[in-house]
Design an enzyme around this catalytic site. Sequence first.
Site, short mmCIF file in Angstrom:
data_model
loop_
_atom_site.label_atom_id
_atom_site.label_comp_id
_atom_site.label_asym_id
_atom_site.label_seq_id
_atom_site.Cartn_x
_atom_site.Cartn_y
_atom_site.Cartn_z
N HIS A 157 0.83 -1.22 0.00
CA HIS A 157 0.00 0.00 0.00
C HIS A 157 0.86 1.27 0.00
CE1 HIS A 157 -3.31 -2.73 1.35
NE2 HIS A 157 -2.32 -3.26 2.06
N SER A 278 15.48 21.82 -15.25
CA SER A 278 14.34 22.72 -15.40
C SER A 278 14.84 24.07 -15.86
CB SER A 278 13.63 22.88 -14.06
OG SER A 278 12.87 24.07 -14.04
N LYS A 284 16.81 21.13 -10.14
CA LYS A 284 16.10 19.96 -10.66
C LYS A 284 16.99 18.93 -11.34
CE LYS A 284 11.54 20.50 -10.32
NZ LYS A 284 10.66 19.44 -9.86
N GLU A 291 9.28 8.92 -16.69
CA GLU A 291 7.91 9.40 -16.89
C GLU A 291 7.41 9.06 -18.30
OE1 GLU A 291 7.51 13.58 -15.02
OE2 GLU A 291 9.65 13.19 -15.24
#
Length: 459
Positions: A157, A278, A284, A291
């Site tokens: 979970h 970024s 970043k 992704e």
Amino acid sequence: ARSSMWGGRFSGGPAAIMEQINASIDFDRRLYRQDIAGSKAHCRMLIETGIIDRADGEAILNGLDQVLQEIVEGRFVFKTALEDIHMNVESRLREIIGPAAGRLHTARSRNDQVATDFRLWTRDAIDDLDRAAAALQQALIAQAEAHADAVMPGFTHLQSAQPVTFGHHMLAYVEMLGRDRGRLRDARARLNECPLGSAALAGTGFPIDRAMTAAALGFDRPTANSLDAVSDRDFAIELLAAASLCVMHLSRLAEEMVIWTSAQFGFVRLSDGFSTGSSIMPQKRNPDAAELIRAKTGRVYGNLTGLLTVMKGLPLAYSKDMQEDKEPVFETVDTLMLCLAAMTGMVSEMTVNRDRLAAAAGAGFSTATDIADWLVRALGMPFRDAHHVTGAIVRLAEDRGVGLEDLSLADLQSVEPRITAGLRLDPTGSAASRASQGGTAPDRVRAACSDARARFLTP
Ligand code: ARG
């Protein structure tokens, strides 16, 4: 102008929009190699069976070699008016060798021709995918070997569950990829029958030798039923289904990469080569490749659903609907090859932060099960009672705002007086104790690494 291949009964030319919807050459040109190999095998068989004479046959074979060379060298002019790869090749063959080219299509139809080409292409694609998946397994096993003993939190979970080892986690994906490869292998074995000789749908009256063409193209045998052979695309759908499962697995690993590389987790750092920055936030290091793998799963599932839908309700045998089989398969194979390669790069170059893993491993009372197990082993308590007692200990730690390992023996005894100093709590010992077969203990993981190498990486 009407196609010279079938224009005999027509006087008017096709509407421009008709030509546009009908043509497949923009995508099925990718079948050129398979198409020419199929034609050469067919031609040799026509010669050997005496269906065409040897001189014409030799001219066809040489002409086909020249066509192949022109395509490979980028000199070939593909024409939309000629619809597809089959007619583009044959038309050029006629330009090169003259009317003898017209004998190649004896005892053949584009229907068995395209079914053969596409099976050949799919077979090669499966071999490429298998190699790419094996390379990813290799990268995962290497990380598993390096971090067989790196203790980290295991989750259910996405809540802290029990400590596991990083190597064990990597090997979970190795198993998934092993099944993905197995599914591809199964699909390959089933598709490896040759449709050539089924002709349009009914077979042919010419005395062809189907075993000969099948063997020449590396098929195990000719297909058994001509109607089935020209009209099913289940082999393509099987590839899309196997690809869907594989990319689903990649997407789960990608999701874990996204989570693990966040500042809050910090379990893993991607190499510069697999991080992006970024334009506004200088700190970043984004996991864009992970992704995108997660996102490209959408195309792969879409292509599976798309081709299943194309095929449903088609009466036997061939219908032009089936020309829509190619783009989803090409796109899926391209996408999965890219995702496998990107994941392989990410995994082999990532740095595992063992300190962060260790620090996180004990969080969330992850050794609670070990207390319960100890109560069962040392005190002979039934597990359900031990679970209850441990729950009270966890509540005590939680009320104090400390971890389980911070409780003193006296604290533990305030809940269960029979607890002794023999109860030790630490994530490393916890993981090491789970040495059952298939379990997370470092020794088990090291053995599992060599077992995985033997099962998946030796030819
Ligand atoms: N380009 C066609 C396809 O991909 C080849 C088969 C055409 N056959 C026919 N009867 N029109 O399906």
